[in-house]
Enzyme design. Structure first.
Site, mmCIF file in Angstrom:
data_model
loop_
_atom_site.group_PDB
_atom_site.id
_atom_site.type_symbol
_atom_site.label_atom_id
_atom_site.label_comp_id
_atom_site.label_asym_id
_atom_site.label_seq_id
_atom_site.Cartn_x
_atom_site.Cartn_y
_atom_site.Cartn_z
ATOM 1 N N SER A 144 4.877 9.017 0.390
ATOM 2 C CA SER A 144 3.582 8.429 1.382
ATOM 3 C C SER A 144 5.296 8.389 2.647
ATOM 4 C CB SER A 144 3.122 7.142 0.860
ATOM 5 O OG SER A 144 2.692 6.507 1.645
ATOM 6 N N TYR A 158 2.120 -0.513 -3.045
ATOM 7 C CA TYR A 158 1.472 0.735 -3.192
ATOM 8 C C TYR A 158 3.433 1.350 -2.477
ATOM 9 C CZ TYR A 158 -0.071 5.271 -1.264
ATOM 10 O OH TYR A 158 -0.054 6.330 -0.310
ATOM 11 N N LYS A 162 6.305 3.641 -3.886
ATOM 12 C CA LYS A 162 6.435 5.392 -3.162
ATOM 13 C C LYS A 162 7.729 5.046 -2.406
ATOM 14 C CE LYS A 162 2.908 7.288 -2.994
ATOM 15 N NZ LYS A 162 2.218 8.346 -3.540
#
Ligand SMILES: NC(=O)c1ccc[n+]([C@@H]2O[C@H](COP(=O)([O-])OP(=O)(O)OC[C@H]3O[C@@H](n4cnc5c(N)ncnc54)[C@H](O)[C@@H]3O)[C@@H](O)[C@H]2O)c1
Length: 283
Positions: A144, A158, A162
Site C-alpha cells: 500500500s 496497517y 505494509k
C-alpha cells in the site's frame, strides 16, 4: 528473468480474489487467456466471484485463510492438481483495523500482521519453489502507499504490516536478482482504490473487537469519502500489474506522488530532526 510476455495457457493464483483488486486481477488474467485460481476467506463472496469469473474462462475458487501456511500449501497442491502448473502468484489478501495506539488490543495487531504480512510471507514461501521448479514465474505482493507513509491517524497496525511487506519483498527481489533467479517479484503499492477495504472488519476473527473509537470512525468515514471521490477503479490497478509483470518491474505505484511524499518526509526528518505532522488517510 525478462518478465512474462505470453500469458495465454499459464496459471495465476490470486489471494483475496473474491473482491476488489484481487477480483479485478483475476478478471484481467482471464482476459489474457490464463487459468485462474482465486483464494479467499469469505466463502459467500468466493462462491459468487468464482461463478461470475467462470463465464470468462477456467477458474477455481478455494476457501483459504492465508494466515495458515498449511491452508496456503493446500491451495498450491489443489491448483497444481487441477491446472498442472503455476506461473503468477498475487499475494493480495489484506485487512485493516486500528485506533489510537493504546486502544488497539493485541488480537487486532495479531490479525492485521497475520493476514497482511504473514499471509504474504506464506505465499512467498509456498509458491517460490513451485515457480522456480516450473522454469520461472512472477510473484506480486500487495502492500500500500502505507508502506511508505507512517503517522496516519489510527492506522498504525496497517502501516506496520505494509512496511513489513515492503522490507520483505525488496529483500526477496534483490536476493533473487542477485542469484539470477527465473522468478520476478513486484510490490503493488496502491493509493485509494474503490473496493471493500474500508469494510475490512467484516472478516475479523471473533476475538477482535470492532474499532469503534469516535476518532477512528471519523478517519474511516473520511477515507471512504476520499476513495469514492478520487479512488481508482480496481481494473485500472490490474492493468498496471499486468504491465509490471510483462516488464518485470518491482514497484507498481498507482499514485507515485503519495509514495514519494512519505519517503521524502523521512529523509527530511532524518536531516532536520523535526518530526513531520500527522497524515490524513488517503492524502
Ligand atoms: N482499496 C484500497 O484503497 C487499497 C489501498 C492500498 C492497498 N490496498 C490493499 O489491496 C489488497 C486488496 O484489498 P482490496 O482493497 O481489494 O479490499 P477488499 O476488502 O475488497 O478485498 C480484500 C479481500 O481479502 C480477503 N481476505 C481477508 N482476510 C483474508 C484471509 N485471512 N485469507 C484470505 N483472504 C482474506 C477478503 O475477504 C477480501 O475478499 C489488500 O492487501 C489491501 O491492503 C488496498
Amino acid at each position: 528473468m525478462a518478465g512474462i510476455s505470453d500469458f495465454a495457457g499459464r496459471t495465476a493464483v490470486v489471494t483475496g480474489g473474491a473482491s476488489g483488486i484481487g477480483f479485478a486481477l483475476a478478471q484481467r488474467f482471464l482476459q489474457e487467456g490464463m487459468r485462474v485460481a482465486i483464494a479467499d476467506v469469505e466463502q459467500s463472496a468466493l462462491d459468487r466471484a468464482t461463478a461470475e469469473l467462470s463465464a470468462h474462462g477456467e477458474v477455481m475458487g478455494l476457501r483459504t485463510d492465508v494466515r495458515e501456511v498449511e491452508e496456503v500449501q493446500a491451495l498450491a497442491d489443489a491448483v497444481l492438481a487441477k491446472f498442472g502448473r503455476i506461473d503468477v502468484v498475487c499475494n493480495n489478501a489484506g485487512v485493516e483495523t486500528g485506533g489510537s495506539f493504546l486502544s488497539i488490543p493485541g488480537e487486532a495487531w495479531r490479525w492485521v500482521m497475520d493476514v497482511n504480512f504473514f499471509g504474504v510471507l506464506n505465499g512467498c514461501r509456498v509458491f517460490l519453489p513451485i515457480l522456480e521448479a516450473n522454469g520461472g514465474g512472477h510473484i506480486v505482493n500487495t502492500a500500500s502507499v502505507a508502506a511508505f507513509n507512517s503517522g496516519t491517524a489510527t492506522m498504525t497496525p496497517y502501516c506496520a504490516s505494509k512496511f513489513a511487506v515492503l522490507g520483505m519483498s525488496e529483500s526477496l527481489e534483490i536476493e533473487l536478482r542477485t542469484a539470477g533467479s527465473n522468478v520476478g517479484v513486484s510490490l503493488l503499492a496502491p493509493g485509494p482504490v474503490k473496493t471493500r477495504m474500508v469494510d475490512a472488519e467484516r472478516n475479523r476473527p471473533a476475538d477482535v473487537p470492532a474499532a469503534t473509537e469516535p476518532g477512528r470512525v471519523a478517519v474511516m468515514e473520511r477515507l471512504a469519502a476520499t476513495t469514492a471521490e478520487i479512488g481508482l477503479e480496481p481494473s485500472a490497478v490490474a492493468d498496471k500489474v499486468l504491465d509490471a509483470i510483462r516488464a518485470n518491474e518491482f514497484f507498481v505505484l498507482t499514485h507515485p506522488e503519495m509514495a514519494q511524499v512519505g519517503v521524502q518526509r523521512r529523509l527530511d526528518w532524518m536531516a532536520t530532526g523535526v518530526p513531520p505532522a500527522a497524515r490524513q488517510a488517503g492524502s
